[in-house]
Design an enzyme around this catalytic site. Structure first.
Site, PDB file in Angstrom:
ATOM      1  N   GLU A  27      61.055  60.242  59.117  1.00  0.00           N
ATOM      2  CA  GLU A  27      59.885  61.074  59.367  1.00  0.00           C
ATOM      3  C   GLU A  27      60.217  62.513  58.993  1.00  0.00           C
ATOM      4  OE1 GLU A  27      58.303  60.903  63.389  1.00  0.00           O
ATOM      5  OE2 GLU A  27      56.664  62.257  62.861  1.00  0.00           O
ATOM      6  N   ASN A  72      54.174  60.915  64.187  1.00  0.00           N
ATOM      7  CA  ASN A  72      53.143  61.884  64.529  1.00  0.00           C
ATOM      8  C   ASN A  72      52.867  62.833  63.369  1.00  0.00           C
ATOM      9  OD1 ASN A  72      53.167  60.712  67.055  1.00  0.00           O
ATOM     10  ND2 ASN A  72      54.455  62.278  67.982  1.00  0.00           N
ATOM     11  N   ASN A 172      49.217  56.146  62.711  1.00  0.00           N
ATOM     12  CA  ASN A 172      50.324  56.078  63.661  1.00  0.00           C
ATOM     13  C   ASN A 172      49.848  56.389  65.073  1.00  0.00           C
ATOM     14  OD1 ASN A 172      53.339  56.267  64.358  1.00  0.00           O
ATOM     15  ND2 ASN A 172      52.605  58.291  65.012  1.00  0.00           N
ATOM     16  N   GLU A 173      50.196  55.538  66.015  1.00  0.00           N
ATOM     17  CA  GLU A 173      49.949  55.780  67.454  1.00  0.00           C
ATOM     18  C   GLU A 173      48.586  56.429  67.720  1.00  0.00           C
ATOM     19  OE1 GLU A 173      53.355  57.802  69.203  1.00  0.00           O
ATOM     20  OE2 GLU A 173      54.595  56.038  68.942  1.00  0.00           O
ATOM     21  N   TYR A 244      60.673  53.134  73.183  1.00  0.00           N
ATOM     22  CA  TYR A 244      61.921  53.899  73.301  1.00  0.00           C
ATOM     23  C   TYR A 244      62.470  53.716  74.713  1.00  0.00           C
ATOM     24  CZ  TYR A 244      60.605  56.174  68.926  1.00  0.00           C
ATOM     25  OH  TYR A 244      60.268  56.416  67.614  1.00  0.00           O
ATOM     26  N   GLU A 293      58.777  51.179  65.441  1.00  0.00           N
ATOM     27  CA  GLU A 293      59.569  52.271  66.040  1.00  0.00           C
ATOM     28  C   GLU A 293      60.227  51.717  67.289  1.00  0.00           C
ATOM     29  OE1 GLU A 293      57.948  56.204  66.793  1.00  0.00           O
ATOM     30  OE2 GLU A 293      56.634  56.015  65.046  1.00  0.00           O
ATOM     31  N   GLN A 350      65.205  57.013  64.411  1.00  0.00           N
ATOM     32  CA  GLN A 350      64.960  57.170  62.984  1.00  0.00           C
ATOM     33  C   GLN A 350      66.274  56.922  62.234  1.00  0.00           C
ATOM     34  OE1 GLN A 350      62.767  60.878  62.378  1.00  0.00           O
ATOM     35  NE2 GLN A 350      61.221  60.318  63.883  1.00  0.00           N
TER      36      GLN A 350
HETATM   37  O1  AHR Z   1      60.031  58.907  66.315  1.00  0.00           O
HETATM   38  C1  AHR Z   1      59.559  60.055  66.938  1.00  0.00           C
HETATM   39  C2  AHR Z   1      58.092  59.982  67.339  1.00  0.00           C
HETATM   40  O2  AHR Z   1      57.921  59.031  68.357  1.00  0.00           O
HETATM   41  C3  AHR Z   1      57.132  59.537  66.260  1.00  0.00           C
HETATM   42  O3  AHR Z   1      56.726  60.583  65.465  1.00  0.00           O
HETATM   43  C4  AHR Z   1      55.980  58.978  67.035  1.00  0.00           C
HETATM   44  O4  AHR Z   1      55.291  57.989  66.333  1.00  0.00           O
HETATM   45  C5  AHR Z   1      56.620  58.480  68.326  1.00  0.00           C
HETATM   46  O5  AHR Z   1      55.911  58.880  69.439  1.00  0.00           O
END
Ligand code: AHR
Length: 504
Positions: A27, A72, A172-173, A244, A293, A350
């Protein structure tokens, strides 16, 4: 010493390993691109300004597919800013990370970097501030051979052959209030559907990923998926998931080590929602999942940090990973393999510097974080089919999940190479685990190697001064005899046990 056992039987198959399970994510965030993969002037930079030392580590990591350019970031990004002569590219405010984006790297450079690394690009279109038009012109620019405005522009920019990008994400999201252009599920479902139709008209061979919930704790999960799929089910190939694991949010280390249990539950719930929608829309198609992700991220800490706005490539989310994080990443990878029948794509987020297995210093060294090792091992050795194993394992108490298994494990069977590999994490922080594997269904086997990642200090990390503090070593306490493997899994360890088998 505690005891656990697994039967390994090549007839009990979960599914085939899709190599795209070992993907990653680049990203335009922090130093992932600038001073990460790209740093002209660095002594290891090649003629295009990309760092060869980073490229070599990306290859060693075994990454197969990379999602780009966000995240994002993509939701206020104009892809046209990153094409054509560099001197004409505008510098913009990146609203997602409040950084300055110079656009020195754009889609052509990224795709060229991927091709050099033998990695498949996976592009994301902006459904925040843009929509159908920008998405269909981007596909035309990338994939149309020539003879049209956007494809001829690509040729003019020095890329006569189409990029042939196969996998595309529809935003995305979009469920998240923090997303620029955040939408309700109905609004997103409509725009995703119409964008998908236009993109496929340009190139019917592409595959599309629609954005699921940002995580399983979102108040709209799983209603978001249900409403959205009602609009778009027939037009897409994959639904995305993000997750995450954050030790501070989860509260204690023992629960954190068991975080894969919540990822497992998340996947199971999403599969249930997809299949319910499949019957509701009377579809013959089974939807697959793209876990595009996932990682360990101290997100609570990240959000508590003050930031200097509008700087170029600031140090953002540069988590330093310890052994505990590597064990969690190992269990997350095992969980993805266990769901390989439905999860076909997965991207560790990432690749470099930003919550990443690879770290760099500007003008300086690059090194492997602890989480590099389970990823590299599984990307290298998990081939062929995933075998269904039902472990018998002791449990330990956790505040978040109640009793959690000490052993997390999976086996793969690479029929072509005549190899079976057992991947295993011993979550115990104090006890070794004696693992017995019943190999009778495999017939005669020989132990090729048992690699182990462990350290007496669960918080041990690697850094530029000591890049090899935590790294795999050979465990010579394991053996195969009478069609049975006996392996000693040290306390707090990640293990890769490779067996040679005569059976195809
Ligand atoms: O990977 C970091 C961020 O986490 C990304 O930009 C977003 O998609 C997620 O919330």
């Amino acid at each position: 010493m505690q005891h656990a056992s697994i039967p390994v039987d090549p007839r009990f198959i979960v599914g085939r390993v899709d190599p795209r399970l070992f993907g990653s994510f680049v990203e335009h965030m922090g130093r992932c691109v600038y001073t990460g993969i790209y740093e002209p002037g660095h002594k290891q930079a090649n003629a295009s300004g990309f760092r060869d030392d980073v490229l070599a580590l990306a290859r060693e990591l075994g990454v197969t597919i990379i999602r780009y350019p966000g995240g994002n970031f993509v939701s206020a990004y104009d892809w046209e800013d990153g094409i054509g002569p560099r001197e004409n590219r505008p510098t913009r405010l990146d609203l997602a990370w409040r950084s300055t984006e110079t656009n020195e790297v754009g889609l052509n450079e990224f795709v060229a970097w991927c091709r050099q690394a033998d990695i498949e690009p996976m592009l994301v279109v902006n459904l925040g501030t843009r929509g159908i038009d920008a998405a269909r012109t981007m596909v035309e620019y990338c994939n149309h051979p020539g003879g049209s405005y956007w494809s001829d522009l690509r040729r003019e920019h020095g890329y006569p052959e189409p990029h042939g990008v196969k996998t595309w994400c529809l935003g995305n999201e979009m469920d998240a209030p923090w997303q620029i252009g955040h939408k309700t599920a109905h609004e997103y479902g409509r725009i995703a559907l119409e964008t998908a139709k236009a993109m496929r008209r340009v190139d019917p061979s592409i595959e599309l990923v629609v954005a699921g919930s940002s995580n399983s704790k979102m108040p709209t999960f799983p209603e978001w998926e249900a409403v959205l799929l009602e609009h778009v089910y027939e037009q897409v190939d994959y639904l995305s998931l993000h997750n995450y694991c954050d030790v501070d949010a989860i509260g204690d280390l023992d629960s954190f080590l068991a975080s894969s249990l919540s990822m497992d539950e998340f996947i199971t719930t999403v599969i249930g929602t997809c299949d319910q929608l499949r019957s509701r829309v009377r579809s013959r198609k089974q939807l697959h999942l793209a876990f595009d992700e996932w990682n360990v991220w101290r997100q609570t800490h990240f959000h508590s940090q003050p930031r200097e706005p509008w700087t170029k490539a600031p140090r953002l989310a540069e988590d330093t990973y310890d052994l505990a994080d590597a064990l969690v990443v190992g269990t997350l990878l095992i969980t993805l393999l266990r769901h390989c029948a439905r999860v076909r794509i997965a991207c560790i987020a990432q690749l470099v510097n930003v919550i990443a297995p690879i770290k760099t210093e500007p003008g300086g060294a690059t090194w492997r974080q602890t989480i590099f090792f389970p990823f590299a091992a599984i990307a290298r050795h998990a081939k062929g089919t995933v075998l269904r194993i039902e472990p018998t394992t002791p449990v330990y108490d956790t505040a978040q999940f109640g009793p959690a298994p000490l052993l997390e494990s999976i086996a793969t069977h690479d029929e072509d190479a005549g190899e079976v590999t057992v991947f295993a994490v011993n979550r115990s922080r104090v006890d070794d685990l004696a693992l017995a594997a019943d190999l009778r269904a495999l017939g005669p086997c020989q132990l090729i190697e048992h690699q182990v990642l462990t350290h007496p200090d669960i918080h041990a990390t690697n850094d530029a001064d000591e890049p090899g503090r935590v790294q795999p070593s050979t465990n010579s306490r394991s053996h195969v005899k009478d069609e049975r493997l006996d392996a000693a899994l040290p306390a707090q360890s990640w293990n890769v046990i490779r067996l040679r088998t005569d059976q195809p």
